[in-house]
Design an enzyme around this catalytic site. Structure first.
Site, PDB file in Angstrom:
ATOM      1  N   ASP A 347      -0.650 -17.997  -0.204  1.00  0.00           N
ATOM      2  CA  ASP A 347      -1.737 -17.990  -1.700  1.00  0.00           C
ATOM      3  C   ASP A 347      -0.388 -17.827  -2.823  1.00  0.00           C
ATOM      4  O   ASP A 347       0.924 -18.070  -2.573  1.00  0.00           O
ATOM      5  CB  ASP A 347      -1.962 -17.236  -2.232  1.00  0.00           C
ATOM      6  CG  ASP A 347      -2.568 -16.768  -3.474  1.00  0.00           C
ATOM      7  OD1 ASP A 347      -3.678 -17.749  -3.658  1.00  0.00           O
ATOM      8  OD2 ASP A 347      -2.039 -16.131  -4.058  1.00  0.00           O
ATOM      9  N   ILE A 348      -0.347 -19.957  -3.306  1.00  0.00           N
ATOM     10  CA  ILE A 348       1.023 -19.984  -4.262  1.00  0.00           C
ATOM     11  C   ILE A 348       0.936 -18.400  -4.913  1.00  0.00           C
ATOM     12  O   ILE A 348      -0.202 -18.694  -6.092  1.00  0.00           O
ATOM     13  CB  ILE A 348       0.665 -21.296  -5.165  1.00  0.00           C
ATOM     14  CG1 ILE A 348       0.589 -22.010  -3.789  1.00  0.00           C
ATOM     15  CG2 ILE A 348       1.696 -21.695  -6.242  1.00  0.00           C
ATOM     16  CD1 ILE A 348      -0.242 -23.604  -4.181  1.00  0.00           C
ATOM     17  N   GLU A 390      -5.405 -21.681  -4.917  1.00  0.00           N
ATOM     18  CA  GLU A 390      -3.964 -22.774  -4.055  1.00  0.00           C
ATOM     19  C   GLU A 390      -4.464 -21.400  -2.523  1.00  0.00           C
ATOM     20  O   GLU A 390      -3.162 -20.900  -2.794  1.00  0.00           O
ATOM     21  CB  GLU A 390      -3.762 -21.650  -5.270  1.00  0.00           C
ATOM     22  CG  GLU A 390      -3.671 -19.906  -5.763  1.00  0.00           C
ATOM     23  CD  GLU A 390      -4.939 -19.594  -6.034  1.00  0.00           C
ATOM     24  OE1 GLU A 390      -5.153 -18.620  -6.239  1.00  0.00           O
ATOM     25  OE2 GLU A 390      -6.222 -20.677  -6.254  1.00  0.00           O
TER      26      GLU A 390
END
Length: 481
Positions: A347-348, A390
């Site tokens: 996950d960004i 994301e």
């Protein structure tokens, strides 16, 4: 050219074969009939000849009856040739008187005049026990039709007519040649008889151009008398052969015309077929090219559809559906091979703030740059996909958890070093958090992802830009509680 010569060879070969076949059939059928007709005709000619000979004897018998019933005085007869006789011999048993008359105009009888007595004595002696005789009599190679009849109780008459080549030729015009011979035949093809002549044997010889008959006569005592040789040209067979040759020539010409028409029709038909074939091949080729073009378009469309169905259009990675399909395949194979599979959820960090501050356009650039860097670093067998927003995930086939942890840690550092150029000249940096799990406890993709997601949640709450896995599980629980 080769096909043309083959067609001509077949044509001429068929023509020759048909002509030969027709010739053989006609020769066998028609000539056999001609032979049969000729044999029947030849036998008829022989029977006619024997009938004439029998008639000659009957004619002499009629003359004898005239003497008996009309009371003619034989002594008054000067020329017996006028009544169709060559000799008359009168014999009176009572007084022994012998009276005779001969045809002096007959060259065959003249030599007998000098020795009449031996001739008459032999004649009387030979038939002395018979009151009536109608037969053929031979004397010194001379042949006579002979009739002996009784005039009264004491007197007999002997009437005869010489049978020679000249008289024989007059009897029948059916034969080209008739000759008296004295040759006995050894083999017979036919046995005949008349009312007055019982034993007649015929030998027929068929030569190339003529038919020869040897006819042998025997008396009532089966004693050989004489033979007649007849020769006739084989008119039926000779004319038949000419007719057959003419018919064969006509039929050969007719067959040649028929076969030529068939040959030309075949050639014309072949040209039409070749022309139609070329047209059809051209149409097929054109249609094939069209189909190939359609297939290419269909293939391209299928590829596009496949890409749309299984790829994320922004990051050019597996979409959620494709990722789960490929991951399940890897897990199934790992179960069969008893191998390890590692999975990481990514996950960004702070992605929402990036979108809010810089806009979605910059957010998309962050996603593209991140995905591009990951794709360049992972292996060909590794599965990389965008699960949504994301969130990303990677599956490492045949990879132990500690090895995967090293790879993921390296990826974390590389992500932290990425920069996105902004219009104002500033550079944007970002980080990502990782939750790493493996298939040691489960081979279900949902369960593995769920555990990996919990590990990712731990990384987020532990300060972000971290890798959490089952290896550092203690830190996880401390973070959560």
């Amino acid at each position: 050219m080769k096909r043309f010569f083959n067609s001509r060879s077949i044509f001429f070969g068929s023509l020759i074969l048909c002509v030969i076949l027709f010739y053989c059939l006609s020769q066998n059928f028609f000539l056999t009939n001609y032979h049969t007709i000729e044999s029947i005709q030849n036998e008829k000619h022989i029977n006619n000849l024997l009938t004439h000979i029998n008639t000659e004897i009957q004619q002499i018998d009629k003359v004898a009856n005239t003497f008996i019933y009309s009371g003619f005085n034989i002594a008054t007869i000067s020329e017996i040739g006028m009544i169709g006789l060559d000799f008359i011999v009168y014999k009176n048993i009572k007084d022994g008187t012998v009276f005779s008359r001969y045809n002096y105009n007959n060259d065959e009888i003249i030599p007998l005049i000098e020795n009449q007595t031996p001739f008459e004595n032999d004649l009387i002696e030979l038939f002395k026990h018979q009151s009536y005789t109608a037969d053929i009599y031979t004397y010194k190679n001379r042949i006579f039709y002979l009739i002996k009849k009784q005039l009264n109780p004491t007197a007999f008459i002997y009437l005869g007519k010489n049978l020679n080549n000249n008289s024989l030729q007059k009897l029948s015009e059916d034969f080209a040649q008739l000759n008296i011979t004295h040759e006995h035949i050894t083999q017979t093809t036919l046995k005949l008889s008349t009312r007055l002549i019982e034993n007649i044997f015929v030998q027929t010889s068929l030569e190339a151009r003529q038919i020869i008959n040897n006819i042998s006569f025997y008396n009532h005592h089966d004693e050989y008398l004489f033979s007649i040789k007849t020769i006739n040209p084989r008119k039926f067979v000779n004319e038949g052969e000419k007719t057959i040759q003419i018919v064969n020539a006509i039929m050969g010409l007719f067959l040649a015309v028929i076969l030529y028409i068939i040959y030309k029709t075949q050639m014309l038909y072949r040209r039409v077929l070749q022309k139609d074939k070329k047209i059809l091949e051209s149409k097929v080729e054109k249609r094939t090219k069209q189909l190939e073009g359609l297939l290419k378009k269909v293939k391209k469309s299928n590829e596009q559809l496949h890409y749309l169905a299984y790829s994320d259009p922004l990051t050019k990675t597996h979409n959620r559906r494709s990722f789960f399909i490929e991951s399940e395949k890897v897990l199934k194979q790992a179960l069969e091979d008893k191998s390890s599979v590692s999975l990481v959820m990514i996950d960004i960090d702070n992605f929402k703030q990036i979108n809010d501050k810089y806009g979605h356009n910059i957010g998309d650039k962050v996603l593209v740059a991140f995905a591009s860097m990951i794709k360049d670093e992972i292996g060909e067998d590794d599965i990389f996909g965008r699960l949504g927003g994301e969130e990303f995930a990677i599956v490492f086939p045949n990879t132990q958890l500690d090895d995967a942890n090293k790879k993921v840690e390296n990826l974390r550092k590389m992500v932290a070093n990425l920069e996105i150029k902004l219009k104002c000249g500033h550079r944007l940096k970002f980080t990502a958090s990782f939750g790493l799990n493996d298939n040691s406890l489960s081979h279900n993709i949902d369960e593995i992802l769920k555990n990996a997601d919990e590990l990712l949640y731990s990384a987020k709450h532990s300060g972000k830009n971290l890798v959490r896995s089952r290896i550092n599980q203690t830190a996880l629980w401390c973070d959560l509680y």
